[in-house]
Design an enzyme around this catalytic site. Sequence first.
Site, PDB file in Angstrom:
ATOM      1  N   GLU A   1       0.869  -1.172   0.000  1.00 51.93           N
ATOM      2  CA  GLU A   1       0.000   0.000   0.000  1.00 51.93           C
ATOM      3  C   GLU A   1       0.909   1.226   0.000  1.00 51.93           C
ATOM      4  O   GLU A   1       1.786   1.340   0.864  1.00 51.93           O
ATOM      5  CB  GLU A   1      -0.875  -0.008   1.263  1.00 51.93           C
ATOM      6  CG  GLU A   1      -1.852   1.135   1.252  1.00 51.93           C
ATOM      7  CD  GLU A   1      -2.726   1.206   2.503  1.00 51.93           C
ATOM      8  OE1 GLU A   1      -2.658   0.299   3.350  1.00 51.93           O
ATOM      9  OE2 GLU A   1      -3.463   2.196   2.614  1.00 51.93           O
TER      10      GLU A   1
ATOM     11  N   ARG B   1       4.951 -12.480   9.961  1.00 52.16           N
ATOM     12  CA  ARG B   1       5.651 -11.247   9.590  1.00 52.16           C
ATOM     13  C   ARG B   1       6.966 -11.150  10.364  1.00 52.16           C
ATOM     14  O   ARG B   1       7.117 -11.690  11.450  1.00 52.16           O
ATOM     15  CB  ARG B   1       4.785 -10.018   9.794  1.00 52.16           C
ATOM     16  CG  ARG B   1       4.306  -9.736  11.197  1.00 52.16           C
ATOM     17  CD  ARG B   1       3.634  -8.353  11.280  1.00 52.16           C
ATOM     18  NE  ARG B   1       2.629  -8.151  10.242  1.00 52.16           N
ATOM     19  CZ  ARG B   1       2.583  -7.059   9.464  1.00 52.16           C
ATOM     20  NH1 ARG B   1       3.469  -6.096   9.594  1.00 52.16           N
ATOM     21  NH2 ARG B   1       1.644  -6.925   8.556  1.00 52.16           N
TER      22      ARG B   1
ATOM     23  N   LYS C   1       4.399   1.167   9.117  1.00 53.36           N
ATOM     24  CA  LYS C   1       4.594   2.392   8.352  1.00 53.36           C
ATOM     25  C   LYS C   1       3.970   3.588   9.054  1.00 53.36           C
ATOM     26  O   LYS C   1       4.508   4.691   9.046  1.00 53.36           O
ATOM     27  CB  LYS C   1       3.965   2.240   6.957  1.00 53.36           C
ATOM     28  CG  LYS C   1       4.863   1.514   5.981  1.00 53.36           C
ATOM     29  CD  LYS C   1       4.198   1.378   4.627  1.00 53.36           C
ATOM     30  CE  LYS C   1       3.200   0.249   4.631  1.00 53.36           C
ATOM     31  NZ  LYS C   1       2.579  -0.012   3.342  1.00 53.36           N
TER      32      LYS C   1
HETATM   33  P1  ATP Z   1       2.745  -1.901   7.775  1.00 49.24           P
HETATM   34  O1  ATP Z   1       1.741  -2.105   8.860  1.00 49.24           O
HETATM   35  O2  ATP Z   1       4.129  -1.981   8.252  1.00 49.24           O
HETATM   36  O3  ATP Z   1       2.478  -0.694   6.992  1.00 49.24           O
HETATM   37  P2  ATP Z   1       1.434  -3.496   5.896  1.00 49.24           P
HETATM   38  O4  ATP Z   1       1.243  -4.963   5.959  1.00 49.24           O
HETATM   39  O5  ATP Z   1       0.250  -2.634   6.112  1.00 49.24           O
HETATM   40  O6  ATP Z   1       2.616  -3.142   6.846  1.00 49.24           O
HETATM   41  P3  ATP Z   1       1.587  -3.369   3.079  1.00 49.24           P
HETATM   42  O7  ATP Z   1       2.053  -2.264   2.221  1.00 49.24           O
HETATM   43  O8  ATP Z   1       0.145  -3.677   3.081  1.00 49.24           O
HETATM   44  O9  ATP Z   1       2.080  -3.063   4.552  1.00 49.24           O
HETATM   45  O10 ATP Z   1       2.429  -4.686   2.823  1.00 49.24           O
HETATM   46  C1  ATP Z   1       2.852  -5.145   1.568  1.00 49.24           C
HETATM   47  C2  ATP Z   1       3.255  -6.580   1.717  1.00 49.24           C
HETATM   48  O11 ATP Z   1       4.331  -6.703   2.612  1.00 49.24           O
HETATM   49  C3  ATP Z   1       2.123  -7.424   2.271  1.00 49.24           C
HETATM   50  O12 ATP Z   1       2.032  -8.613   1.522  1.00 49.24           O
HETATM   51  C4  ATP Z   1       2.518  -7.681   3.694  1.00 49.24           C
HETATM   52  O13 ATP Z   1       2.023  -8.913   4.133  1.00 49.24           O
HETATM   53  C5  ATP Z   1       4.051  -7.665   3.609  1.00 49.24           C
HETATM   54  N1  ATP Z   1       4.623  -7.255   4.882  1.00 49.24           N
HETATM   55  C6  ATP Z   1       4.371  -6.132   5.577  1.00 49.24           C
HETATM   56  N2  ATP Z   1       5.051  -6.098   6.737  1.00 49.24           N
HETATM   57  C7  ATP Z   1       5.768  -7.248   6.785  1.00 49.24           C
HETATM   58  C8  ATP Z   1       6.665  -7.820   7.736  1.00 49.24           C
HETATM   59  N3  ATP Z   1       6.962  -7.198   8.878  1.00 49.24           N
HETATM   60  N4  ATP Z   1       7.214  -9.026   7.450  1.00 49.24           N
HETATM   61  C9  ATP Z   1       6.928  -9.640   6.295  1.00 49.24           C
HETATM   62  N5  ATP Z   1       6.093  -9.172   5.368  1.00 49.24           N
HETATM   63  C10 ATP Z   1       5.502  -7.984   5.593  1.00 49.24           C
HETATM   64 MG    MG Z   2      -1.501  -2.665   4.929  1.00 51.08          MG
END
Ligand code: ATP
Ligand code: MG
Length: 560
Positions: free
Chosen positions: A37, A262, A272
């Site tokens: 995202e 994760r 983020k």
């Molecule tokens: P954040 O909460 O840190 O913003 P998010 O999951 O909302 O993380 P996205 O941009 O939706 O962030 O994530 C893109 C991809 O990266 C998704 O497939 C998510 O599962 C993966 N991802 C995000 N954080 C992690 C992590 N800590 N370890 C492994 N994969 C991750």
């Molecule tokens: Mg997300």
Amino acid sequence: MSTELSKEHNNFIEEIISKDLESNKHQGRVHTRFPPEPNGYLHIGHAKSICLNFGLAQKYNGLCNLRFDDTNPDKEEVEYVESIQEDIKWLGFDWEDRLYYASDYFPQLYQLAVDLIKQGLAYVDDQSADEISNTRGTPTRPGKDSPFRDRTVAENLKLFEEMKQGVFQEGTKVLRAKINMASPNMHLRDPVMYRIRHTAHHRTGNDWCIYPTYDWAHGQSDALEKITHSVCTLEFEVHRPLYEWFIEHLGLYPSRQYEFARLNLGYTIMSKRKLLQLVEAGVVDGWDDPRMPTISGLKRRGYTPESIRKFSDRIGVARRDGIIDVALLEFSIREDLNARAPRRLGILRPLKVVITNYPEGQEEWLPAINNPEDPQAGTRDIPFTGELFIEQTDFMEDPPRKFFRLGPGREVRLKYGYIIKCESYQKDPSTGEVTTLYCTYDPQTKSGSDTSGKKVKGTLGWVSANHCIDGEIRLYDRLFLDEQPDGHPDKDFTDFLNPSSLEVVKGKVECNFEGVKPMEFFQFERQGYFNVDLDSGKDGLVFNRTVTLRDNWSKHQKRN
Ligand code: ATP
Ligand code: MG
């Protein structure tokens, strides 16, 4: 055959893919995607996901798409779209011509929603967000049907069309899937598919005033791209039945989702949203501050793409949440730089040394090894003169017996140079600080042609006072003092910020830095690995300490 194959599997997802290939499940295709995202810069957790998704595609001759999951018009920005692409490329991966945006599917998603309405499987609900949430029930208590649940197909089609045309105010209507308000899985209790938002989107402008929820857009985007293995993190496991329900009722491509744990790193936060908070509050100096766990921060700090890919391989793919020790990340960069980084002499906190018996005006250029791990790297010459700098911590006025560095009357070798002996020292009477050491050198002890037979225990780094270059050196420590800064329900993660996560020192480095460019990396012998910061330039050299030489990880491994 199967045992032979399983040896090559590095994780359970590879095992599943191998089986699918054997049974020709997706016509022998492997097609993954990385779906960020664009609401912030990517962090090391995303790097794990990138290495995994692109890595699976590479290993099985498949493809991996980059898809921006840009369904939320509020927080998404072009800056993030660009930084994300830059980071993925820097890590060494390529989506070729397969760059997609969930927002490109808004028209198809709308049609699919109409399809569900026609099947009697979706309805427009006039309840407020609060009412909807209050009637959802709990995991052990069923929810309550909405009074609008039994609207006719015709009425739903008309209202949904009007939602799209902008007839209604935000919050007055949503589209919900009609599944089961008593399902033990809360995600199947008539989840919301569309909300009204009179907000412009960074790509579609004002074309839309209804926006799909993540739960509605995500699985359908996978299906439209014919993704075979949709790999995501564990929190989406409970959403999977919903994704499968949509696909089944719409007859779409059967992408299958697999979940892994994760990545959590000790002494770090990984969201983020929270990282943005640090940037906005000025706690750090932007998304690429070298203390940040972002890919751009790690890059600026001196981490290499190779070391991050290796780290990602090492931690593997877990099925259960855990915390990875930062020492493992540091081990990976040390290992990479140990093999590749040119060695230099550099002093962080200089202490002047006068060699009282060194002939006035003399200088000698001594050969120094560029990288003991790489004979091809050869040698360079460094100047030895009568005035030098050594590290302040390499001298003690009253050293214990086991201190193998300098003290009054003690001898050490200067690396690539001579053995010197400390004869006396001078202090600043007002501060008590030692300002100058007066030493003698033994001309018989020149490195490489030592005929003295002398043995000393300590070897020190040094630079020539007449030739060295001033450098600003930035020393980093962890950003948080607690292993799990966001793991305390009664406290905010910012309560655990380390007040001394950055120390800036005025160092002195040897003269061999001509033409050096930002991002080049070095080992300062006995000090650690450093890179040249982006701020380096006409105002002088600026270095970041990437990591110290001390290796906590392999020591820890040996102990276990
Ligand atoms: P954040 O909460 O840190 O913003 P998010 O999951 O909302 O993380 P996205 O941009 O939706 O962030 O994530 C893109 C991809 O990266 C998704 O497939 C998510 O599962 C993966 N991802 C995000 N954080 C992690 C992590 N800590 N370890 C492994 N994969 C991750
Ligand atoms: Mg997300």
